[in-house]
Scaffold this active site. Sequence first.
Site, short mmCIF file in Angstrom:
data_model
loop_
_atom_site.label_atom_id
_atom_site.label_comp_id
_atom_site.label_asym_id
_atom_site.label_seq_id
_atom_site.Cartn_x
_atom_site.Cartn_y
_atom_site.Cartn_z
CB THR B 101 -0.93 0.01 1.23
OG1 THR B 101 -1.70 -1.18 1.22
CG2 THR B 101 -1.85 1.22 1.22
CE LYS B 177 -4.93 -2.33 0.93
NZ LYS B 177 -3.66 -2.99 1.01
CE LYS B 245 2.01 1.80 4.82
NZ LYS B 245 2.05 0.99 3.58
#
Lengths: 301, 301
Positions: B101, B177, B245
């Site tokens: 990701t 995503k 993150k």
Amino acid sequence: MTKSSYSVAVIGLGAMGMGAALSCLRAGLTTYGIDLNTAALARLKAAGATAVAQDAGAFAEKLDAVLLLLVNAEQIRSVLFGANGLADKLNKGTALMLSSTISVQEVKEISQKLTEKGLIVLDAPVSGGAAKAASGEITVMAAGSEAAFNKLQPMLTAVAAKVYNIGAEIGLGATVKIIHQLLAGVHIAAAAEAMALAAKAGIPLALMYEIVTHAAGNSWMFENRMKHVVEGDYSPLSMVDIFVKDLGLVTDTAKSLHFPLYLANTAHSMFTAASNAGYGKLDDSAVIKIFNAVSLPQKGE
Amino acid sequence: MTKSSYSVAVIGLGAMGMGAALSCLRAGLTTYGIDLNTAALARLKAAGATAVAQDAGAFAEKLDAVLLLLVNAEQIRSVLFGANGLADKLNKGTALMLSSTISVQEVKEISQKLTEKGLIVLDAPVSGGAAKAASGEITVMAAGSEAAFNKLQPMLTAVAAKVYNIGAEIGLGATVKIIHQLLAGVHIAAAAEAMALAAKAGIPLALMYEIVTHAAGNSWMFENRMKHVVEGDYSPLSMVDIFVKDLGLVTDTAKSLHFPLYLANTAHSMFTAASNAGYGKLDDSAVIKIFNAVSLPQKGE
């Protein structure tokens, strides 16, 4: 199916109440329906209800059980304790299942008044949505005496796939339901935020829906409610204003417990903003309309 | 099973990568494993990997496909373009599946460098969790050329239950995503908020878990992660810092699109607070530890 002599009245024939009443009929219970909406009454009568009315007074003495699926405590108080109130007409020992989402304080007050009149009370909010209600497979999160569970058993069997006994203390059912609504409300608001962002980023929403529902970002509410967004159909099954109320109960509960709410407070503001923008009576998925400058699917596209 | 001549290297043998590598082996592909963690390498070798190493250089020329499941763009750049970088050792026409990701900008930059070297790239983030990875049933949200999909087909078949083709443009996979992670992250944080409130209200968490997972308040993440909270086990499958993150990528994406994030910004702050409180390397369900003065289940209770 031969009708059972066990008689139940369902008060409030909305999406959940209608499904529950039809499930009682299917289970062979003698079923009565009460609502102000005459179209709902006609539908239940046609499905085989023994009688339907805007007021349960005429058959109050015949009832073993009453399922209340009204919108809020004000409606419950009006039906039970208002002019021509039902509470004084029921036989002692009749069991009432209080299944609306209301505050702990409200369910305690209503329960105490009913108990003083010799009635039996189950604090029993429900979940599952209209489809599960229609198939007799709702989830019941219930608190009350053993007598209440026993007396309501035929109706619980008819309407529920799962009945959780949280404890004897009235109010525990409401507490669990309110915490459940924190999740339900945040999930709808998060689904709206994600789908609006996808629209803004140029991702086709039907594809985004398909991917999320096959991945770890899925939720019951995403799958159920974002279908309405993809179809551009905001016909209300459950309205934006219901979540203004339910997330309001969540914030009240947290305040009384001195508990900080990060996400639920935000989601409450999102539903309140949607209501103030004029979407309060639309399907709760219409909370997505607070995001401006995004192009959403239109009905019939 | 007879080994296929199709050769694949999985780089990054964490929860997802190990599952994907084992799925490649089960599908009969010639499988190589690369990680810095020697225990992970030993496990994959014992399961039948042709070779394992901390660096793919020794078998780079034998590979048809490379699956990168590293934590972030920095790790990908280091493996591909750092000292002794893999990108210069692969045969032209080898296909790389970038499944971490990372941001749209990052995947575009990495993809361009690889394409300039004659390599084929699929922008292909994944979802499904460790269990689905282990059973070869992850969901892939992929963007890239037809050649990339074709070249990677044997590996995609081995590791995925669903492969969504979002389009040809590199970056669309990352976008989808990141929007997916908005949902995943908010759902974990909402689950934590609800379960902490339940604990504060005196509701047993095992019962709350059981009810929510049978009701409309459920989410994939609630069901998966709150099991850890009920068991008091915060051994990391995916860490708090991963969502610091990932939700950071969500907020960056929204900023670049001039899009307001109500819930995801809040959830990002919750994970960041958990990290600052010292829980960054625990399972992401440890975000619940930001709620003080609640009594949570302890492991082994």
